[in-house]
Design a protein around this motif. Structure first.
Motif, mmCIF file in Angstrom:
data_model
loop_
_atom_site.group_PDB
_atom_site.id
_atom_site.type_symbol
_atom_site.label_atom_id
_atom_site.label_comp_id
_atom_site.label_asym_id
_atom_site.label_seq_id
_atom_site.Cartn_x
_atom_site.Cartn_y
_atom_site.Cartn_z
ATOM 1 N N ILE A 55 24.795 -26.199 15.874
ATOM 2 C CA ILE A 55 23.376 -26.318 16.218
ATOM 3 C C ILE A 55 23.030 -25.432 17.416
ATOM 4 C CG2 ILE A 55 21.575 -27.915 16.984
ATOM 5 C CD1 ILE A 55 22.390 -28.271 14.076
ATOM 6 N N GLY A 56 23.987 -25.262 18.318
ATOM 7 C CA GLY A 56 23.725 -24.439 19.494
ATOM 8 C C GLY A 56 23.452 -22.988 19.166
ATOM 9 N N ALA A 57 23.795 -22.560 17.936
ATOM 10 C CA ALA A 57 23.544 -21.171 17.519
ATOM 11 C C ALA A 57 22.172 -20.997 16.880
ATOM 12 C CB ALA A 57 24.627 -20.725 16.539
ATOM 13 N N ASN A 58 21.360 -22.053 16.832
ATOM 14 C CA ASN A 58 20.020 -21.946 16.253
ATOM 15 C C ASN A 58 19.196 -20.874 16.964
ATOM 16 O OD1 ASN A 58 18.885 -25.212 15.042
ATOM 17 N ND2 ASN A 58 20.616 -23.975 14.450
ATOM 18 N N GLN A 59 18.464 -20.088 16.173
ATOM 19 C CA GLN A 59 17.620 -19.031 16.720
ATOM 20 C C GLN A 59 16.129 -19.271 16.490
ATOM 21 O OE1 GLN A 59 19.081 -15.387 14.987
ATOM 22 N NE2 GLN A 59 21.095 -15.548 15.969
ATOM 23 N N THR A 60 15.785 -20.268 15.702
ATOM 24 C CA THR A 60 14.362 -20.573 15.520
ATOM 25 C C THR A 60 13.748 -20.866 16.887
ATOM 26 O OG1 THR A 60 14.666 -21.425 13.286
ATOM 27 C CG2 THR A 60 12.714 -22.180 14.479
ATOM 28 N N GLY A 61 12.665 -20.155 17.193
ATOM 29 C CA GLY A 61 12.051 -20.285 18.507
ATOM 30 C C GLY A 61 10.782 -21.119 18.471
ATOM 31 N N THR B 288 8.824 -32.146 0.764
ATOM 32 C CA THR B 288 8.635 -32.766 2.073
ATOM 33 C C THR B 288 7.188 -32.694 2.563
ATOM 34 O OG1 THR B 288 10.906 -32.249 2.667
ATOM 35 C CG2 THR B 288 9.378 -32.636 4.475
ATOM 36 N N ASP B 289 6.749 -33.797 3.157
ATOM 37 C CA ASP B 289 5.442 -33.844 3.811
ATOM 38 C C ASP B 289 5.561 -33.728 5.330
ATOM 39 O OD1 ASP B 289 3.620 -34.539 1.444
ATOM 40 O OD2 ASP B 289 5.186 -36.064 1.300
ATOM 41 N N TYR B 290 6.651 -34.288 5.895
ATOM 42 C CA TYR B 290 6.882 -34.223 7.343
ATOM 43 C C TYR B 290 8.381 -33.979 7.566
ATOM 44 C CZ TYR B 290 2.478 -36.777 7.068
ATOM 45 O OH TYR B 290 1.208 -37.173 6.747
ATOM 46 N N ALA B 291 8.704 -32.948 8.324
ATOM 47 C CA ALA B 291 10.101 -32.627 8.604
ATOM 48 C C ALA B 291 10.353 -32.667 10.101
ATOM 49 C CB ALA B 291 10.448 -31.246 8.054
ATOM 50 N N ILE B 292 11.575 -33.038 10.478
ATOM 51 C CA ILE B 292 11.991 -32.840 11.860
ATOM 52 C C ILE B 292 12.854 -31.585 11.881
ATOM 53 C CG2 ILE B 292 11.772 -35.191 12.717
ATOM 54 C CD1 ILE B 292 14.701 -35.647 12.143
ATOM 55 N N VAL B 293 12.554 -30.705 12.842
ATOM 56 C CA VAL B 293 13.110 -29.352 12.869
ATOM 57 C C VAL B 293 13.646 -29.054 14.266
ATOM 58 C CG1 VAL B 293 12.594 -26.908 12.537
ATOM 59 C CG2 VAL B 293 11.453 -28.620 11.113
ATOM 60 N N SER B 294 14.834 -28.479 14.329
ATOM 61 C CA SER B 294 15.398 -28.051 15.611
ATOM 62 C C SER B 294 14.902 -26.642 15.936
ATOM 63 C CB SER B 294 16.924 -28.065 15.552
ATOM 64 O OG SER B 294 17.401 -27.239 14.499
ATOM 65 N N ALA B 295 14.534 -26.410 17.183
ATOM 66 C CA ALA B 295 14.075 -25.087 17.631
ATOM 67 C C ALA B 295 14.283 -24.982 19.132
ATOM 68 C CB ALA B 295 12.607 -24.871 17.269
ATOM 69 N N ARG B 296 14.310 -23.745 19.615
ATOM 70 C CA ARG B 296 14.574 -23.495 21.032
ATOM 71 C C ARG B 296 13.290 -23.053 21.724
ATOM 72 N NH1 ARG B 296 19.462 -22.835 23.000
ATOM 73 N NH2 ARG B 296 20.278 -22.348 20.916
ATOM 74 N N PRO B 297 12.747 -23.864 22.637
ATOM 75 C CA PRO B 297 11.545 -23.460 23.365
ATOM 76 C C PRO B 297 11.797 -22.226 24.231
ATOM 77 C CG PRO B 297 11.915 -25.829 23.551
ATOM 78 C CD PRO B 297 13.155 -25.248 22.962
ATOM 79 N N GLN B 298 10.759 -21.457 24.447
ATOM 80 C CA GLN B 298 10.873 -20.279 25.309
ATOM 81 C C GLN B 298 11.396 -20.692 26.675
ATOM 82 O OE1 GLN B 298 6.926 -18.490 25.293
ATOM 83 N NE2 GLN B 298 7.663 -16.776 24.080
ATOM 84 N N GLY B 299 12.386 -19.946 27.148
ATOM 85 C CA GLY B 299 12.936 -20.227 28.470
ATOM 86 C C GLY B 299 14.020 -21.287 28.497
ATOM 87 N N ALA B 300 14.291 -21.906 27.357
ATOM 88 C CA ALA B 300 15.330 -22.941 27.315
ATOM 89 C C ALA B 300 16.704 -22.292 27.436
ATOM 90 C CB ALA B 300 15.239 -23.731 26.017
ATOM 91 N N PRO B 301 17.676 -22.995 27.995
ATOM 92 C CA PRO B 301 19.015 -22.416 28.152
ATOM 93 C C PRO B 301 19.690 -22.210 26.800
ATOM 94 C CG PRO B 301 19.041 -24.750 28.677
ATOM 95 C CD PRO B 301 17.600 -24.376 28.506
#
Length: 537
Positions: free
Chosen positions: A165-171, A194-207
């Protein structure tokens, strides 16, 4: 279906030899729900079994990309039978949020077992869980999901990262009015449904790394009613054809932050723990269905002039099925009990929560091994026709192949096991539960399990981190087996002598490394369970 399956049309709850003891041991007040479980067992062995087979062979989900006016809709078309069934199955997600027990949910998931049908409920359940716990402002969406009016999903996997998961690039970035996502998810179960999904993403500036991952809630349609993301294509899969899975693209996709961004990785791991428990239930449910198919088969098929059931080697294989399933179920239901006690905790977590994580890793990894082995052994008991797609047993073996991979393969479970054992202190909880239990039993098999625990933990503690990883998978397997032995003995108080015998069989085989003792040859109540009453001796 009735011509291709021995288990079709039979009540899978009433035929189960282990559920009554497990429920009595772990779910206080379960008898009040007995009628509901009997009805669900009929559904699992009847309509759900048939629909799963129908979808697998004849009616896979189809992606429809455009409507009549040419607008992108990226929706899947389901078989009407599957669509109707999903509406009925949605109720299995309700109990934990209506004052009930997680045992209620997972018992039904185990009885259903089909990875495609149950996966849809599991990924929906993870969205419900995330909203309930960390995003209550979206409770209206939660109610739609609970009612079956809407479907949820969990989208984390990216092609370059896989289980990392730490390699995720979705911003993710804030545009002044809402969060926007850009990126893609490579394997998205429920895509197009799907109508509602939970999605992992990296906010701008996050480590970098996993600590920089936040969790977002993404609706299919944005606030203006426009398609919020695109489904590039559906995947062709070896198994689990009832759940559409595909590639999803986010381009300035509107999203809603769940909880606190800096805690996103912890929320994600909570839903992953929930999914891993479902994976364990599904693996054991498939093993049980395969066992049922095999038990009916060996009673009705003859070889060398007598029923297959009369042959000692067949009884040996039936003993193997019974021991693996009982041991895997005992470990799974203990893990569910730990989750039921700890699921309301929030980060930072207590030792109780980390112990629930440990038991989940052990259960997920070991049941996946048992499930694939049991379905393949049951296929072998069918002989040549077991490999023919006409028959239900072939599909069960094919479906079981996914259980060691989904929600993290054994390598990931082993790494997470090392983390919770030593960095989170769960080793003390494990020793505190199982060492006194096994010491009190004073049997040869209990001593075998006790020695395995002490030897394994002492060895891991003596190693450098890289060396510990080298030995981690075998350590996970050993700890899971030792715990299963103790838990099978524990079931004797509610399920009778059969469980002491199963504990002996399990310990001799998986901790002692020997063959099952031959006294089991004349013990149909052990290897046939409730069906032993119909077997002449």
């Amino acid at each position: 279906m009735e011509h291709q399956s021995y288990a079709y049309g039979r009540n899978h709850f009433l035929l189960d030899p282990d559920l009554p003891a497990l429920l009595k041991r772990y779910w206080q007040g379960w008898e009040a729900h007995r009628g509901e479980l009997v009805a669900f067992g009929e559904l699992a062995g009847g309509e759900a079994y048939r629909v799963a087979d129908h979808v697998d062979k004849e009616a896979r989900p189809v992606l429809v990309m455009h409507d009549l006016e040419g607008k992108r809709i990226d929706r899947v078309r389901l078989s009407p039978a599957q669509e109707a069934l999903l509406g009925r199955l949605a109720a299995i997600n309700r109990p934990p949020y209506e004052g009930g027990s997680w045992h209620h949910h997972f018992t039904q998931g185990y009885l259903l077992a089909d990875p495609g049908l149950y996966c849809i409920q599991t990924i929906t359940g993870c969205v419900i869980y995330s909203i309930h716990k960390y995003a209550p402002e979206f409770s209206a969406w939660k109610e739609r999901l609970l009612s079956g009016e809407a479907v949820g999903a969990t989208w984390m996997t990216e092609v370059q990262g896989g289980s990392d998961i730490g390699a995720n690039q979705t911003g993710a970035h804030w545009d002044g009015e809402s969060w926007r996502l850009n990126g893609e998810k490579y394997f998205s179960s429920g895509a197009g449904l799907t109508d509602y999904a939970i999605v992992s993403a990296r906010p701008q500036g996050a480590p970098p790394g996993p600590k920089g991952i936040a969790l977002f809630l993404v609706p299919r349609l944005d606030e203006k009613g426009r398609l919020n993301y695109r489904v590039r294509r559906l995947k062709e899969k070896l198994a689990t054809r009832a759940v559409p899975s595909g590639e999803v693209e986010f381009t300035d996709t509107q999203a809603h932050l769940i909880g606190r961004a800096e805690e996103g990785i912890y929320y994600l791991l909570e839903t992953l723990t929930l999914s891993r428990l479902a994976n364990a239930c599904g693996a054991m449910g498939l093993a049980r269905k395969a066992q049922l198919e095999a038990l009916f088969r060996v009673r009705q098929r003859e070889a060398f002039g007598r029923p297959l059931l009369d042959h000692p080697l067949i009884r040996r294989d039936l003993t193997d099925l019974a021991a693996r399933i009982a041991g895997g179920l005992a470990l799974t239901f203990r893990a569910v009990a730990a989750w039921d006690e700890a699921w309301t905790e929030r980060p930072p977590y207590s030792p109780r929560y980390h112990y629930a994580r440990l038991l989940t890793h052990l259960a997920k990894a070991r049941t996946a091994e048992h499930g694939t082995y049991c379905t393949q052994l049951a296929m072998e008991l069918f002989g040549g026709v077991g490999f023919v797609e006409d028959f239900a047993i072939a599909r069960l073996a094919r479906e079981a192949l996914i259980t060691p991979i989904w929600e993290g393969p054994a390598n990931v479970q082993a790494l997470d096991t090392l983390e919770v054992l030593f960095r989170k202190g769960a080793a003390e909880g494990f020793e505190g539960e199982f060492v006194p239990r096994l010491e009190a039993l004073q049997t040869q098999e209990a001593r075998l399990a006790l020695a395995a625990i002490e030897r394994t933990l002492t060895h891991l503690r003596s190693l450098e981190p890289a060396q510990a990883q080298w030995h981690a998978k075998e350590a996970l397997r050993t700890l899971a087996d030792a715990a299963s032995v103790a838990l099978l003995y524990d079931l004797e108080t509610v399920g009778g002598e059969r469980y002491a015998k199963l504990a002996t069989l399990y310990a001799r085989r998986f901790l002692g490394g020997g063959e099952y003792p031959s006294w089991a040859l004349e013990e149909p109540q052990v290897w046939a369970g409730e069906m032993s009453q119909e077997i002449p001796m």
